[in-house]
Design a protein around this motif. Structure first.
Motif, PDB file in Angstrom:
ATOM      1  N   UNK A 242       1.574 -65.571  20.594  1.00 18.65           N
ATOM      2  CA  UNK A 242       0.721 -64.535  20.003  1.00 18.65           C
ATOM      3  C   UNK A 242       1.510 -63.782  18.957  1.00 18.65           C
ATOM      4  N   UNK A 243       0.884 -63.496  17.841  1.00 22.35           N
ATOM      5  CA  UNK A 243       1.529 -62.695  16.801  1.00 22.35           C
ATOM      6  C   UNK A 243       0.564 -61.563  16.444  1.00 22.35           C
ATOM      7  N   UNK A 244       1.096 -60.356  16.262  1.00 21.76           N
ATOM      8  CA  UNK A 244       0.214 -59.246  15.890  1.00 21.76           C
ATOM      9  C   UNK A 244       0.476 -58.839  14.445  1.00 21.76           C
ATOM     10  N   UNK A 245      -0.539 -58.266  13.823  1.00 21.94           N
ATOM     11  CA  UNK A 245      -0.387 -57.810  12.447  1.00 21.94           C
ATOM     12  C   UNK A 245       0.463 -56.551  12.400  1.00 21.94           C
ATOM     13  N   UNK A 246       0.880 -56.196  11.189  1.00 23.99           N
ATOM     14  CA  UNK A 246       1.762 -55.035  11.050  1.00 23.99           C
ATOM     15  C   UNK A 246       1.098 -53.728  11.467  1.00 23.99           C
ATOM     16  N   UNK A 247      -0.218 -53.693  11.438  1.00 26.95           N
ATOM     17  CA  UNK A 247      -0.884 -52.449  11.888  1.00 26.95           C
ATOM     18  C   UNK A 247      -1.083 -52.422  13.404  1.00 26.95           C
ATOM     19  N   UNK A 248      -0.650 -53.483  14.084  1.00 30.03           N
ATOM     20  CA  UNK A 248      -0.762 -53.606  15.544  1.00 30.03           C
ATOM     21  C   UNK A 248      -2.213 -53.386  15.976  1.00 30.03           C
ATOM     22  N   UNK A 249      -3.159 -53.793  15.160  1.00 25.81           N
ATOM     23  CA  UNK A 249      -4.572 -53.660  15.548  1.00 25.81           C
ATOM     24  C   UNK A 249      -5.204 -55.018  15.829  1.00 25.81           C
ATOM     25  N   UNK A 250      -4.803 -56.002  15.046  1.00 23.69           N
ATOM     26  CA  UNK A 250      -5.345 -57.340  15.263  1.00 23.69           C
ATOM     27  C   UNK A 250      -4.185 -58.309  15.463  1.00 23.69           C
ATOM     28  N   UNK A 251      -4.537 -59.476  15.910  1.00 23.19           N
ATOM     29  CA  UNK A 251      -3.503 -60.488  16.061  1.00 23.19           C
ATOM     30  C   UNK A 251      -4.106 -61.865  16.125  1.00 23.19           C
ATOM     31  N   UNK A 252      -3.229 -62.833  16.225  1.00 22.00           N
ATOM     32  CA  UNK A 252      -3.685 -64.215  16.306  1.00 22.00           C
ATOM     33  C   UNK A 252      -2.872 -64.960  17.356  1.00 22.00           C
ATOM     34  N   UNK A 253      -3.494 -65.971  17.917  1.00 24.88           N
ATOM     35  CA  UNK A 253      -2.739 -66.899  18.775  1.00 24.88           C
ATOM     36  C   UNK A 253      -2.470 -68.130  17.937  1.00 24.88           C
ATOM     37  N   UNK A 254      -1.193 -68.450  17.771  1.00 21.63           N
ATOM     38  CA  UNK A 254      -0.785 -69.504  16.852  1.00 21.63           C
ATOM     39  C   UNK A 254      -0.213 -70.677  17.627  1.00 21.63           C
ATOM     40  N   UNK A 255      -0.388 -71.845  17.049  1.00 24.27           N
ATOM     41  CA  UNK A 255       0.368 -72.964  17.610  1.00 24.27           C
ATOM     42  C   UNK A 255       1.189 -73.606  16.501  1.00 24.27           C
ATOM     43  N   UNK A 256       2.384 -74.045  16.853  1.00 28.23           N
ATOM     44  CA  UNK A 256       3.208 -74.777  15.900  1.00 28.23           C
ATOM     45  C   UNK A 256       3.693 -76.052  16.583  1.00 28.23           C
ATOM     46  N   UNK A 257       4.047 -77.010  15.756  1.00 27.90           N
ATOM     47  CA  UNK A 257       4.638 -78.234  16.298  1.00 27.90           C
ATOM     48  C   UNK A 257       5.889 -77.872  17.078  1.00 27.90           C
ATOM     49  N   UNK A 258       6.137 -78.641  18.109  1.00 33.22           N
ATOM     50  CA  UNK A 258       7.312 -78.400  18.939  1.00 33.22           C
ATOM     51  C   UNK A 258       8.027 -79.732  19.130  1.00 33.22           C
ATOM     52  N   UNK A 259       9.165 -79.700  19.778  1.00 37.12           N
ATOM     53  CA  UNK A 259       9.932 -80.922  19.957  1.00 37.12           C
ATOM     54  C   UNK A 259      10.609 -80.939  21.311  1.00 37.12           C
ATOM     55  N   UNK A 260      10.481 -82.071  21.998  1.00 36.79           N
ATOM     56  CA  UNK A 260      11.074 -82.198  23.327  1.00 36.79           C
ATOM     57  C   UNK A 260      12.587 -82.371  23.254  1.00 36.79           C
TER      58      UNK A 260
END
Ligand SMILES: Cc1cc2nc3c(=O)[nH]c(=O)nc-3n(C[C@H](O)[C@H](O)[C@H](O)COP(=O)(O)OP(=O)(O)OC[C@H]3O[C@@H](n4cnc5c(N)ncnc54)[C@H](O)[C@@H]3O)c2cc1C
Ligand code: SF4
Ligand code: SF4
Ligand code: SF4
Ligand code: SF4
Ligand code: SF4
Ligand code: FES
Lengths: 357, 279, 258
Positions: free
Chosen positions: A258-276
């Motif tokens: 989860x990442x929140x915006x600089x105003x700490x009012x909204x945010x997003x759940x993000x996915x990125x590629x990962x590696x085993x």
């Protein structure tokens, strides 16, 4: 989609000179978004949206990232949410646009068919399939370099499965083969190719012989090398940097945060590629790491390609694009690892034979 | 493919559920009763888990610690260890959280019918087992003996004192509890959980053992069960791994070729024997 | 973690120790982007913090390494007054470039740095903040990495643990599909350096000098092998690595013991 296409020698074909090829790319651009290999930096290539046919590079060895990035972007917003008051969640809309993928090598096409399997298995994933649909693929023959070993894995340079059209470089232009109905329609509409009736003369590249055993036998070998000393040997040089997974055509693991915006009012759940291959991949809250060593992680990476998924899909999940080895900073070669495993397996078999007799 | 893609249900959007009860169990563990919108049932099997979301704080897999027979609503028991679980501990009645699931396979209760049930739980491992214990209690006539072995680090960390009390006083449940480090008041067993196994008298063919605990526990419990000659096919274990998606995609939970979030977290021991990375 | 309770704004202070001040500047550059978050915190003025007017802080950011006994006193004092302590920039995290002087005899360094007044300024080896007090979070990099700083600040204001990455810069580099500088015949410390800077140097065609320190569980021999393959001697490789990581290398990776 998985039907095996016929051999190109049985297909209708025409000839494009360089100029016609450019016109054809323009024609494709008028139909849909065109994605094709472009230059990236000094020596590398990358699949990009085409804005100018001049910038398309059709004689490339491999792109840094495979076409997977268009169906599963390196970073993607899964959810948008508001933090104030009652939780509100929204799934960002995935726009479904028509895309034509131009200049795709046969192994990269095969990788997409393998990813279709992975994203469909157990629970199909909407994000992937929403992006995946409405894609047309135009293949191209390539000259294998020292890192390609797709042919060793049974993927012919001229394998047209999944494509609508297939291009073969010829003197001063390209031979264009009609693979399916869509390809036929495109050529009809474009209407500029020089029809070819005469017996075709094109050279098939020599099959590479990089692996020391037929690919059919690989799953069997992988049933015997779980405790091979080869893993430790490779791990001595491996830096656990994750590059091999992050450029792999068939890897699909991801991280979510989860990442929140600089105003700490909204945010997003993000996915990125990962590696085993990364140290924290299997680490849990208490600090316990279920795959703490580089040899166990290297083994997992290869077993994922040649055994674990293969047991379910019946296909090898490596397509021999050579990206992992080409981009590995420690110059670890997948082909060399497999060959060492094969040798190890052969030694075991000989040993067993000796003990029996 | 077009229509297919549109019809696929989204895997990653949670439903918003409400906390309707909070109880502090120990210093670091709380339990929460969760209600889904319109009092929907979760329809889970004992042993399954959900992915809990607190927006801005992430997601975490948490076992369902109540039996489906006690629906609507379900219970989560949460140990405070990090980003999400710390925030969860700050939430009170009426707070809303996201829920995805239930995920995983759960226990094969059909196969357990008519059997003697041996529950072996270490620490917070009692949470997923409590779901199964409650299930067998609510369908008491479907099962034969119920034997519960529970090991906690010290008496203050015993998870569900109320329930354990109730189980102890029921004459159709055999409750054995032990602690590693006793305090002055403790009058019960002292020692690791494996010390509770040798004295048991078991009908080996008809006893099902279900084991849940911290990673170190499994090996020793297995040794003790093998010493008793309990058949391998009668042993089940629930395993914990790192999880991100819960739907067999992100790859974090894999044990060799098995996705714990799909095939697990409950595995028959016969399958675990094939999975070299398992224990 | 109660930085935001009772709608009170968390008190945030920045303290500067011996550094190059690159990090401080870096932060100031960003004040425009920071406007949103500045509304949510009570920023203790830099000078006020120096005057010790604000007695207690919710979050203290520390820049620079600890190089004098009076620095030690001060860092103990700050730790006593703050709930959360964050080390900013490689100097604070690992001693940074300041730690280079650890490789020379102390007297010589004092001579060079302070000239004839060396006896007035008792100096000691440049040490990371965590050598003296408990550090809750670290923002690595020289200068410190902005994406990570913002993530830490946002997370702490929200009242949650930041997620500090512990994998190689290559990961971020590959996510951006950068051309690998190794392919251009350059060398790069990305494969053993901790991500969090969004691979800013390779994204600009430069090699990674490892300014964010090593990933944990690093494969030391593998790293030397890799640098040798790219034309470096072992000594040269170690020197490159040591630039930002002297204390870390000595302690964690034990280079040179090969
Ligand atoms: C099937 C299953 C059932 C579980 N049941 C319970 C339960 O009933 N009660 C309980 O308190 N805990 C349970 N856990 C453990 C719980 O998921 C972790 O403690 C939790 O993820 C920690 O998250 P955090 O954000 O608080 O910690 P952080 O350390 O801040 O989180 C780091 C990240 O690592 C991952 N992670 C860390 N630890 C674990 C872990 N042990 N398992 C999976 N992912 C992890 C998470 O995805 C998280 O995003 C269970 C785990 C699994 C896999
Ligand atoms: S790219 Fe090479 S060095 Fe990096 S993890 Fe893979 S094998 Fe190891
Ligand atoms: S493992 Fe290597 S060669 Fe095989 S598909 Fe992945 S990147 Fe290509
Ligand atoms: S487990 Fe490893 S090899 Fe398999 S898809 Fe994930 S990252 Fe790739
Ligand atoms: S440029 Fe450096 S950081 Fe980027 S992939 Fe190459 S080695 Fe890794
Ligand atoms: S790329 Fe390397 S040198 Fe550049 S900021 Fe990141 S860690 Fe530092
Ligand atoms: S948790 Fe993502 S695959 Fe199992």
């Amino acid at each position: 989609m998985n039907r095996q296409a016929k051999d190109i020698s049985e297909m209708k074909c025409c000839f494009f000179d360089q100029n016609t090829t450019k016109q054809f790319i323009e024609f494709l651009m008028s139909k849909a978004k065109v994605i094709a290999p472009h230059r990236k930096g000094e020596k590398s290539f990358s699949f990009q949206e085409t804005h100018n046919p001049e910038e398309v590079v059709l004689n490339y060895n491999r792109t840094i990232q495979p076409i997977k990035k268009f169906f599963m972007p390196p970073r993607e917003t899964l959810l948008e949410f508001e933090l104030n008051g009652k939780p509100k969640v929204k799934k960002p809309e995935i726009k479904i646009e028509e895309r034509i993928f131009l200049g795709i090598h046969s192994y990269d096409m095969k990788a997409i068919r393998l990813l279709d399997f992975s994203f469909d298995r157990d629970k199909p994933e909407a994000n992937y399939f929403l992006r995946r649909q409405k894609s047309v693929f135009i293949g191209i023959a390539y000259e294998p370099d020292e890192y390609h070993f797709a042919q060793d894995l049974g993927i012919d340079v001229y394998d047209t499965t999944g494509f609508s059209l297939f291009m073969v470089p010829a003197e001063k232009g390209f031979l264009i083969f009609e693979v399916d109905e869509t390809g036929h329609r495109y050529l009809q509409e474009f209407g500029k190719g020089l029809p070819l009736d005469a017996e075709l003369q094109y050279e098939r590249p020599e099959p590479t012989k990089k692996l020391k055993m037929h690919y059919n036998r690989l799953p069997q070998i992988f049933s015997h090398v779980y405790d091979s000393p080869v893993w430790k040997k490779v791990a001595e040089r491996c830096l656990g940097c994750g590059t091999c997974n992050l450029v792999c055509s068939t890897c699909y693991c991801f991280d979510v945060f989860d990442e929140v915006n600089l105003n700490i009012k909204e945010g997003t759940r993000e996915r990125t590629w990962d590696s085993c291959m990364l140290n924290p991949f299997a680490q849990v809250a208490g600090g316990e790491n279920f795959r703490p060593t580089l040899d166990s992680r290297t083994r997992h990476r290869l077993y994922r390609k040649f055994k674990y998924l293969t047991d379910y899909s019946g296909e090898l999940h490596c397509i021999g694009c050579g990206r992992c080895s080409y981009f590995c900073p420690a110059k670890i070669s997948l082909v060399e690892i497999i060959n060492e495993l094969i040798e190890d397996y052969n030694r075991q078999q000989q040993h067993a034979a000796v003990t029996v007799s | 493919m077009e229509n297919v893609a549109r019809e696929i249900k989204d895997l990653y959007t949670p439903v918003i559920a409400t906390i309707s009860l909070v109880e502090q169990l120990t210093l670091s563990e709380k339990r929460f009763w969760i209600k889904l919108p319109r009092n929907q049932k979760l329809n889970h099997h004992p042993g399954q888990f959900v992915e809990v979301s607190i927006f801005g704080f992430g997601e975490a897999p948490i076992s369902i610690s109540s039996s489906p027979t006690r629906a609507p609503g379900f219970e989560l028991t949460v140990r405070r260890t990090g980003r999400l679980t710390e925030k969860m501990h700050q939430l009170g009645v009426g707070s809303q959280i996201g829920i995805r699931g239930p995920f995983g396979n759960g226990f094969d209760v059909q196969r357990f019918k008519g059997k003697d049930m041996l529950f072996i739980a270490g620490g917070i491992g009692l949470a997923p087992l409590k779901s199964l214990i409650e299930y067998t209690l609510d369908k008491r006539h479907d099962f034969n003996r119920l034997i519960i072995l529970y090991g906690a680090k010290n008496p203050s960390e015993i998870l569900y004192p109320q329930e354990i009390n109730e189980w102890t006083y029921r004459d159709d449940v055999e409750m054995h509890i032990t602690v590693d480090r006793p305090d002055a008041q403790w009058k019960g067993n002292v020692g690791v959980i494996t010390t509770l196994i040798p004295p048991l008298e078991l009908d080996l063919e008809n006893t099902i053992a279900t084991v849940v605990g911290p990673p170190v526990m499994y090996k020793f419990v297995l040794m003790a069960l093998k010493a008793k000659r309990l058949p391998d096919v009668n042993i089940y274990m629930s395993l914990e791994r790192r999880m991100k998606c819960g739907v067999g995609k992100c790859g974090h939970c894999q044990i060799n070729d098995s996705y714990v979030c799909q095939e697990g977290p409950v595995y028959p021991y016969t399958r675990i024997k094939e999975l070299k990375e398992a224990i | 973690m109660s930085a935001r309770k009772k709608s009170q704004k968390p008190k945030v202070a920045f303290f500067d120790f011996t550094g190059c001040e690159g990090c401080q500047l870096n932060k100031l550059n960003l004040e425009n982007d920071l406007l949103g978050i500045l509304e949510l915190i009570d920023l203790v003025e830099f000078r006020e913090a120096m005057d010790d007017k604000a007695e207690e802080y919710d979050i203290a950011f520390i820049e620079g390494s600890i190089t004098t006994p009076s620095c030690v006193e001060r860092i103990y004092d700050i730790r006593r007054r703050t709930k959360i302590l964050v080390a900013l920039g490689q100097c604070a995290v690992s001693g940074g470039i300041n730690a280079m002087k650890n490789n020379y005899p102390l007297a010589q360094v004092q001579e060079e740095v302070y000239g004839k007044d060396k006896y007035l300024f008792p100096s000691m080896p440049a040490m990371p903040v965590r050598a003296f007090v408990q550090v809750d979070y670290e923002v690595r990099g020289c200068p410190m990495s902005m994406p990570e700083f913002l993530h830490v600040l946002k997370s702490l204001v929200l009242g949650r643990k930041p997620e500090i990455k512990d994998y190689a810069v290559c990961v971020e580099c590959k996510l951006k599909e950068n051309e690998c500088v190794l392919e251009k015949g350059m060398f790069c410390l990305g494969p053993i350096t901790r991500a969090g800077c969004d691979a800013i140097c390779p994204s600009n065609g430069q090699y990674c000098t490892g300014c964010r320190g090593l990933v944990s569980n690093m494969n030391k021999n593998g790293a030397i092998e890799m640098l040798k393959q790219h034309g470096f001697s072992v000594e040269e490789a170690i020197k490159r690595m040591a630039m930002f990581n002297t204390n870390e290398l000595v302690k964690e990776a034990n280079w040179g013991n090969r």
